[in-house]
Motif scaffolding. Structure first.
Motif, PDB file in Angstrom:
ATOM      1  N   TRP A 120      64.709  26.468  28.555  1.00 42.83           N
ATOM      2  CA  TRP A 120      63.724  26.485  29.637  1.00 42.83           C
ATOM      3  C   TRP A 120      64.195  25.628  30.809  1.00 42.83           C
ATOM      4  O   TRP A 120      64.086  26.017  31.968  1.00 42.83           O
ATOM      5  CB  TRP A 120      62.383  25.966  29.095  1.00 42.83           C
ATOM      6  CG  TRP A 120      61.433  25.584  30.197  1.00 42.83           C
ATOM      7  CD1 TRP A 120      60.683  26.424  30.944  1.00 42.83           C
ATOM      8  CD2 TRP A 120      61.171  24.267  30.679  1.00 42.83           C
ATOM      9  NE1 TRP A 120      59.967  25.723  31.870  1.00 42.83           N
ATOM     10  CE2 TRP A 120      60.241  24.388  31.735  1.00 42.83           C
ATOM     11  CE3 TRP A 120      61.629  22.990  30.333  1.00 42.83           C
ATOM     12  CZ2 TRP A 120      59.764  23.290  32.429  1.00 42.83           C
ATOM     13  CZ3 TRP A 120      61.150  21.899  31.028  1.00 42.83           C
ATOM     14  CH2 TRP A 120      60.229  22.050  32.060  1.00 42.83           C
ATOM     15  N   LEU A 167      55.815  24.409  24.686  1.00 44.02           N
ATOM     16  CA  LEU A 167      56.719  25.372  24.048  1.00 44.02           C
ATOM     17  C   LEU A 167      56.480  25.419  22.549  1.00 44.02           C
ATOM     18  O   LEU A 167      56.485  26.479  21.939  1.00 44.02           O
ATOM     19  CB  LEU A 167      58.181  24.996  24.337  1.00 44.02           C
ATOM     20  CG  LEU A 167      58.663  25.199  25.774  1.00 44.02           C
ATOM     21  CD1 LEU A 167      59.971  24.463  26.009  1.00 44.02           C
ATOM     22  CD2 LEU A 167      58.838  26.685  26.065  1.00 44.02           C
ATOM     23  N   LYS A 193      64.785  25.306  22.546  1.00 48.21           N
ATOM     24  CA  LYS A 193      63.903  26.013  23.469  1.00 48.21           C
ATOM     25  C   LYS A 193      63.766  25.257  24.778  1.00 48.21           C
ATOM     26  O   LYS A 193      63.735  25.848  25.859  1.00 48.21           O
ATOM     27  CB  LYS A 193      62.506  26.143  22.852  1.00 48.21           C
ATOM     28  CG  LYS A 193      62.269  27.436  22.132  1.00 48.21           C
ATOM     29  CD  LYS A 193      60.782  27.555  21.858  1.00 48.21           C
ATOM     30  CE  LYS A 193      60.468  28.798  21.039  1.00 48.21           C
ATOM     31  NZ  LYS A 193      59.096  28.798  20.576  1.00 48.21           N
TER      32      LYS A 193
END
Lengths: 994, 170
Positions: A427, A530, A423
């Motif tokens: 990002w 996150l 993730k």
């Protein structure tokens, strides 16, 4: 009795009526000037002062009648004090300021009185009481002033008039003789009464606040469809005073950007605060003998003051020790924990059972497992220089209580970064193009080899407790909680904090910091965000600066090198000039350095001769030749050319600032004023103005255009030098605030015939002497500075440069290693640094050997003495160092004790060592007192020498003192029965003779 | 929240070794009332005064003459008009601080119920105040640190730390 009051105070009326009613005498005096704001005070014959007119009135009546007020009377008095009086006062002040005499709250109160009076002549028990006097007095201005009397119901004014006709009431009014006119009544009301009037209406509506500060009335919130900017600057750590490098690196840069965004009309929130938890605070607290909380309070204040002086316009400057921080941090951790993103692992650590705390490396001492040195520290042995693990020390002891700690397993939480990594990468790929180059490079190098789990808890006390059973004794690692400070401080600022922090679609988030903070903001903080699964606003722009150097070295908080926020204020240079220069040398793409000479040059050439000169010249001509009113601007081809050039600079300025290239932005402003100066110079309006009518008109046009350019410059300067913008705005008398919003293109903002104010020079010159003086004052470390200001001589450069430089390098590297070790247990991180350290140490020993080889070898006459002498010297060095580092006697006292022991042994050895020592006579009793005198003298002189040596490496400075010391020692030795010749042949003095 | 609340009243009763002579309740407007068999008393100061008077003047903690009663009342008035808002308006504390400039104890030269009421009222604010804030309100801090050491008054409240030496430059 004596009454101190102003003429138009209804409170005084209460007291005087009561005095007349009971036929007592009261003398009236006016208050002294300083006490004007306080309410009327009755001074009794006993000296007791009654500052409440209600209780004074009651007292007079009760003392005369001998019976206390009925409780109903007291209820009326309380109601009058909390409701009626504040509301009536606020109404009077309102009307005197031109408002209408309408107040539903006062109306309700008056109705309550009417109701209470229904069918009765008096409020309580059908007889006159303090309640009647007090309420009559408070209503007196309402009834007697025409502007106000219409809100009094007729039955109430009837009651009022009836009382007014009684002797005691009439006499009281005559005696005080209040002036009519609402403004006279308004002027006698203490300001504090008005402040609380709105609170007293609905007390239950007033919310409790965490501290004494007022809640923000109108918090900035994101607006749909607008460019909403959230700005944070890295939280300065609380244990020190910030230096210029810290200031430009985060808070000042963020401030300029925030001011720019506001001037462009974007809804902008700028949040920062002090980072307060962690070992460093605990250590500092122990050193200063305060609690961590007190340390934080103290330094938070220092930080606030420094930033206030620099005009940093935070929307909120908070603290991580706030309860919101605890709440948000624990909540986020629990979310990570629930989602399976945490790990636990055991680590061996030393626990001091006496102090009830796990010991960080710097809190342990013990015997070195490698060389057996007794005072090895938890991370490193000072003697052999090897790095050690605290758990491997033999006979470890707690540095604070000297008791033996036990080894204990301690379980710690790790954040499972590998699980979040996909993730994070996703990002980062979308976000990092908006970062500064260095931020992007550092961040990518961190994730290049994949992430490892990172420990996020510590065995400390000063921190946020882990909210899980079995771990409640532990706290979060300071870098886990610190970035969350941005969130919690926003929550302290407004209850609608989620509109900023859970709104990535509408909010653009900028973070400002120096490059050393990048990993935590680019990897750690986003990972926790996150991982939490919440829809967090995650940083879009990481704006990292390089380092700012000081003259030719580094700024250092720990060594006190450079200029510190608190010193800056005494330099006599205004905050705006500091801001200008720091931004001018902002280390944007590479390290830059601060220099006093450069500061002087930039101030004199750019601010004074370019910018200030242009604006001042334009305005002075308008004032002198056009009677302070802006002449008509008629554009010629040349003017159009100028406007085109200025618009180009303006485009560049806006482009630079949109990307937070603050240093470049400043260059564009200076370019605008340079164009202006050239324009003036080539057109020479001062010549034209003396010419014919057409030339005069042209001169006017030139000046009109120049004044408008000055207005534009003021707007462009607004983010950089807010006070200067204010000053220019006053001089221009610019219409409204909008004149200083930053535009896209140049336009005429000061219309024809606009009257300007009084022009005055904006900047003053810094001369070379002043710069040199400042440079000398801030040279060296803060200790040197202190020594110099107390009359000491300036420090000449070191003679044994090589060794000294290496020593400094070793110390710096050692500090770095210690810091790294305290931050992480990950050996791969600190091992390379450790290797560098070991390498440096090797070089140092070699250099020292080489240096030692140069002077003639000491004449050894007894090995024992030599080794002892060396030990004394080493121990002395250690003590000196410790004393320089800390004022805490507990820390250095044991070492001093050791030093004294060694010295004693040395003394004994030097007595015994010479073969003829047995023949030496014991000291004759007569000289005993002389001996103790000499001993004291030796000790004192020793102190002098030590101090000098600590301050300077220059032998010429301390040698004379050393010689004196040796002479004293010799005398002492003689008295104590050691022949001088023998002392000379062995030990320290022997070396010096050869 | 305002500061003059039921806690202050119950703590003051404990301090005087008294039971409140009736039920204490709150009106929706936030006002305190005391309901006894015979009547209702409304308002924080009035409730306290009726409780204190029900004590008679046997104790040295309550006013023994009209002068002392007047002084007690004026401090109660300060509590309800000023101190009450001290947690939201710092001017309230400033004002109180000025009032305490020349005072050792609020009434006479001994500790009394007036000190107790102010202590319980202002306690939550000082407990949260920073060292810097406390240092700014030196008269208040001096008075508070004197009275808080009376064990009976303290009754479970933690001692608030004050610094004897000024830590800040202003």
């Amino acid at each position: 009795m004596k009454l101190i009051c102003v003429q138009n105070d209804p409170g005084a009326l209460k007291i005087v009526v009561a005095a007349h009613y009971t036929k007592q005498d009261v003398s009236i005096t006016a208050p002294s000037r300083t006490k004007k704001n306080l309410s009327s005070t009755l001074v009794l014959d006993s000296g007791v002062e009654l500052f409440s007119s209600n209780s004074a009135c009651s007292y007079i009546l009760e003392a005369s009648s001998g019976s206390n007020n009925a409780i109903e009377v007291q209820e009326f008095l309380e109601w009058e004090a909390t409701k009626l009086n504040p509301l009536v006062s606020s109404l009077i002040v309102g009307v005197s300021n031109g408002k209408k005499a309408e107040s539903s709250e006062v109306g309700n109160c008056l109705k309550q009185i009417s109701d209470a009076l229904k069918g009765k002549p008096y409020l309580v028990d059908n007889k006159l009481s303090a309640a009647d006097i007090v309420i009559w007095s408070t209503l007196y201005p309402l009834v007697s002033e025409q502007k106000l009397s219409k809100i009094v119901p007729s039955d109430l004014s009837e009651w009022h008039n009836k009382l007014s006709s009684l002797d005691s009431f009439r006499a009281a009014v005559e005696k005080l003789n209040p002036k009519s006119g609402v403004e006279n009544w308004a002027s006698s009301i203490p300001p504090v009464t008005i402040q609380f009037s709105n609170l007293s209406i609905a007390p239950s509506a007033v919310k409790s606040q965490g501290s004494l500060k007022l809640p923000v009335a109108n918090p900035v919130l994101p607006v749909k469809g607008k460019k909403n900017i959230l700005i944070t600057s890295a939280l300065p750590y609380v244990n020190n005073v910030p230096h210029l490098g810290n200031i430009i690196g985060c808070v000042l840069s963020a401030d300029v950007f925030a001011r720019y965004c506001r001037a462009r009309g974007h809804p902008t929130l700028y949040i920062s605060g002090t980072d307060e938890y962690g070992t460093a605070t605990e250590t500092k607290a122990i050193a200063e003998g305060l609690t961590p909380k007190q340390i934080c309070d103290k330094y938070h204040e220092i930080h606030s003051q420094v930033y206030k002086w620099f005009n940093i316009g935070f929307d909120h400057f908070g603290r991580t020790s706030h309860e919101h921080q605890t709440e948000i941090c624990q909540d986020l951790f629990l979310k990570l924990h629930k989602r399976g993103l945490t790990l636990t692992e055991s680590m061996e650590q030393l626990l001091c059972e006496n102090c009830d705390r796990f010991l960080a490396d710097r809190f342990v001492e013990g015997e070195c497992p490698l060389c057996g040195y007794e005072d090895a520290r938890g991370d490193q042995c000072d003697k052999c220089g090897k790095l050690v693990n605290a758990t491997e020390l033999k006979n470890p002891r707690c540095k604070l209580c000297q008791k033996k700690p036990v080894t204990k397993e301690s379980k710690h939480f790790f954040i499972d970064l590998p699980k979040i990594e996909p993730k994070l990468r996703e990002w980062m790929a979308t976000s990092s193009p908006g970062w500064t180059n260095n931020a992007s490079v550092i961040a990518h190098s961190w994730i290049k080899d994949g992430l490892k789990p990172r420990c996020i808890t510590r065995d400390l006390k000063w921190g946020i407790p882990v909210p899980l059973d079995g771990y409640r004794e532990k706290v979060f690692y300071v870098w886990f909680d610190a970035p969350l400070g941005y969130v919690s401080m926003t929550k302290t600022y407004t209850n609608d904090w989620e509109k900023w922090w859970k709104n990535p679609e509408e909010v653009e988030y900028y973070q400002f910091m120096a490059k050393d903070n990048v990993p935590f903001h680019a990897v750690m903080f986003p990972s926790t965000q996150l991982g939490s699964g919440d829809n967090f606003t995650i940083v879009n722009h990481i704006m990292a600066t390089e380092y700012l150097n000081y003259e030719d070295g580094k700024f250092s908080k720990s060594r006190g090198v450079g200029v510190f926020g608190s010193d800056v204020q005494d330099t006599g240079i205004p905050a705006d000039v500091w801001r200008f220069y720091l931004l001018y040398v902002r280390p944007e793409s590479q390290d830059s350095s601060f220099s006093w000479n450069d500061l002087m040059t930039k101030n004199n050439s750019e601010l004074l001769n370019n910018l200030g000169n242009f604006i001042n010249r334009a305005l002075m001509f308008v004032e002198k030749n056009f009677d302070s009113s802006i002449p008509k601007v008629e554009f010629t081809a040349e003017d159009n050319e100028l406007v085109k050039n200025i618009n180009e600079e303006l485009v560049g300025y806006n482009e630079a600032l949109e990307k937070a290239k603050l240093r470049d932005g400043l260059r564009f402003i200076l370019a605008v004023s340079r164009h202006g100066n050239q324009y003036m110079q080539s057109n020479q309006p001062w010549v034209l103005v003396k010419g014919n009518e057409a030339e005069k008109k042209r001169a006017g046009s030139i000046l009109g255009l120049s004044a408008n350019i000055a207005c534009l410059i003021a707007a462009l300067l607004r983010p950089y030098m807010p006070c200067t913008t204010e000053t220019i705005s006053k001089q221009l008398q610019a219409p409204g605030k909008t004149a200083f919003d930053i535009p896209d293109t140049f336009s005429i903002l000061l219309p024809e015939n606009h009257k300007i104010g009084k022009p005055a020079p904006l900047f003053s010159k810094i001369d070379a002497a002043q710069a040199d003086q400042l440079k000398a004052r801030f040279a060296g470390s803060q200790e040197d500075q202190a020594a110099r200001s107390s009359g000491g001589k300036p420090t000449p450069p070191s003679l044994s440069g090589d060794v000294a430089a290496l020593q400094a390098a070793v110390a710096a590297q050692g500090e770095k290693v210690r810091k790294l070790k305290s931050e992480t247990k990950d050996k791969t991180v600190w091992q390379p640094e450790v290797n560098i350290l070991l390498d440096l140490k090797k070089k140092l020993t070699e250099a020292e050997k080489a240096a030692a080889a140069a002077p003639p070898p000491p004449q050894a006459s007894g090995e024992d003495i030599d080794s002892l002498t060396a030990a004394v010297a080493a121990q002395g060095e250690k003590v000196r160092k410790l004393k320089a580092e800390t004022k805490d006697k507990n820390v250095w006292q044991p070492e001093v004790q050791k030093l004294l022991d060694l010295k004693k042994r040395l003394e004994a050895a030097s007595k015994n060592a010479p073969p003829k020592a047995e023949a030496a006579q014991p000291a004759p009793p007569a000289s005993a007192s002389k001996a103790s005198e000499l001993e004291a003298a030796v000790a004192a002189q020793g102190e002098v020498v030590r101090k000098l040596k600590a301050e300077t490496k220059d032998k010429t400075v301390w040698q004379p003192e050393v010689d004196k010391l040796l002479l004293l020692k010799k005398q002492l030795a003689e008295i104590q029965g050691v022949p001088a010749t023998q002392t000379q042949s062995g030990g320290k003095s022997g070396k010096k003779k050869k | 929240m305002v500061l003059c609340d039921a806690n202050v009243i119950t703590n003051t009763c404990k301090f005087l070794n008294l039971n409140a002579p009736g039920d204490i309740a709150f009106l929706p407007s936030g006002e305190v009332i005391l309901k006894t068999k015979s009547k209702e008393v409304k308002g924080f100061a009035s409730v306290l005064e009726s409780i204190i008077i029900s004590q008679g003047n046997a104790s040295h903690l309550v006013p023994s003459n009209p002068e002392e009663l007047a002084q007690l009342r004026q401090w109660l008035e300060i509590c309800i008009t000023t101190v009450n808002f001290a947690d939201s308006q710092s001017t309230a504390i400033k004002e109180l601080n000025e009032r305490l400039a020349k005072v050792n104890f609020l009434v006479g030269n001994r500790i009394s119920v007036a000190d107790a009421v102010l202590y319980y009222t202002i306690y939550p604010v000082l407990a949260r105040a920073t060292m810097h804030e406390k240092e700014q309100f030196c008269h208040l801090s001096r008075w508070f640190s004197t009275v808080q050491h009376l064990p009976k008054l303290k009754a479970g409240h933690e001692t608030i730390a004050f610094s004897r030496n000024p830590l800040y430059s202003n």
